[in-house]
Design a protein around this motif. Sequence first.
Motif, PDB file in Angstrom:
ATOM      1  N   LEU A 158       1.443  -7.264   0.386  1.00 43.17           N
ATOM      2  CA  LEU A 158       1.570  -5.836   0.593  1.00 43.17           C
ATOM      3  C   LEU A 158       2.229  -5.509   1.914  1.00 43.17           C
ATOM      4  CD1 LEU A 158      -0.885  -4.562   2.590  1.00 43.17           C
ATOM      5  CD2 LEU A 158      -2.216  -5.195   0.626  1.00 43.17           C
ATOM      6  N   ARG A 200      -4.346   0.630  -4.802  1.00 44.59           N
ATOM      7  CA  ARG A 200      -3.390   0.909  -3.712  1.00 44.59           C
ATOM      8  C   ARG A 200      -3.954   2.000  -2.794  1.00 44.59           C
ATOM      9  NH1 ARG A 200       0.442   2.200  -6.772  1.00 44.59           N
ATOM     10  NH2 ARG A 200       1.246   0.110  -7.112  1.00 44.59           N
ATOM     11  N   TYR A 213       2.177  -0.483  -0.089  1.00 52.45           N
ATOM     12  CA  TYR A 213       2.986  -0.896  -1.238  1.00 52.45           C
ATOM     13  C   TYR A 213       2.660  -2.334  -1.592  1.00 52.45           C
ATOM     14  CZ  TYR A 213       5.677   3.256  -0.144  1.00 52.45           C
ATOM     15  OH  TYR A 213       6.048   4.551   0.099  1.00 52.45           O
TER      16      TYR A 213
END
Length: 134
Positions: free
Chosen positions: A57, A103, A127
Amino acid sequence: MLAAALAGGGAWFVLGGQQTDPDAPAAIKPALYHKLDPAFVVNVDDRGALRYLQVELQVMARDPAVFTLIDQHGPAVRDALLDLFGRRAYAELMQPEARDALRTDALETIRTSLPDAALAAGIEAVYFTSFVVQ
């Protein structure tokens, strides 16, 4: 000489020397991204079957000081994220809506694991750049 001074003054005025409107909105700084290395790997519950989740991420912010804070408190951030990811079940991770929720949860987890709440609020997004469940 006077002509050069006048030309220079005119250029200063046209190219940025003028006063800015105090009521005008501030310019938005460009988005910056910071990868959390290494990838996160956790065991995932699948009714007794051996499964795992591997996630890479990146976080997005507009102030590089946020990334310095994340790096300074890397062990706390990683521990909190590993705990978050490890609490998810395999079936849940296979659903796109659950990934979106994860997320969002990861964003909040990172923010709350940092000691400077004001600076941590500058993290705008998380992300997943790789998401593997096996």
